[in-house]
Design a protein around this motif. Structure first.
Motif: not given
Length: 202
Positions: A10-12, A155-161
């Motif tokens: 799902l993540q871009n 990682k920041e991207a996962f925490r934001d998601w």
């Protein structure tokens, strides 16, 4: 396992460090490799494991190395995919732990092969010492892979998601499951050390 794989789909990934599809494929290949196949390889030798307990010892050992070989093959493929898409490598703790896994796993396989022929090789290395080395290296490898997953979650991207609490929950859950999976090998280590210290190395 499902959540990081869902995240991968799902993540871009908007990053200059690596190609978006490479990151997705890296996650989709490495998570099943290290968190499913490697875990099942450990469990295959556990006397309380549901699917492997009815098997003969020889079949348990066969299942162990087949699962381990599949896990390593997938791990290498997943790592090559991400490495080929990045210009800089091993700058993060996640990457360094992944490198440790790739480095330690061949040692695990080599010592496992020596364990298969431990009895004929007992003149050079006592059987139980051979097995002890294999188990310790295998535990280190699996612990590294789980730690790499945890730092991937961090990682920041996962925490934001997700969010902070859920991410911390995933990290804690991964740590707990890893500890449970390593419990039986740890008992084996203590048992082998006890026998070795009692000079029962044949």
């Amino acid at each position: 396992m499902g959540v990081p794989m869902l995240y991968a789909v799902l993540q871009n990934f908007q990053t200059d460090a690596a190609d978006s599809e490479a990151i997705m494929h890296h996650i989709l290949i490495c998570i099943p490799a290290y968190q499913v196949l490697a875990a099942q390889a450990l469990l295959s030798l556990c006397p309380f494991n549901t699917w492997s307990s009815p098997l003969k010892k020889s079949n348990k050992i066969r299942a162990h190395w087949v699962l381990h070989l599949c896990a390593y093959t997938m791990g290498v493929i997943g790592s090559v995919i991400i490495l080929s898409s990045k210009k800089k490598h091993f700058e993060t703790t996640h990457g360094r732990l992944g490198l440790c896994c790739l480095t330690i796993t061949p040692l695990t396989m080599l010592t496992g092969l020596l364990c298969l022929y431990a009895y004929p090789l007992r003149r050079f290395c006592p059987v139980k010492i051979n097995k002890l080395i294999h188990v310790v290296i295998g535990m280190a490898c699996f612990a590294c892979s789980s730690a790499a997953v945890c730092f991937g979650f961090d990682k920041e991207a996962f925490r934001d998601w997700m969010n902070e609490r859920v991410t911390n929950g995933f990290i804690a859950f991964t740590g707990i499951v890893t500890s449970i999976l390593l419990f039986n090998p740890l008992i084996t280590v203590f048992r082998l050390i006890y026998k070795i210290l009692n000079r029962d190395c044949q």
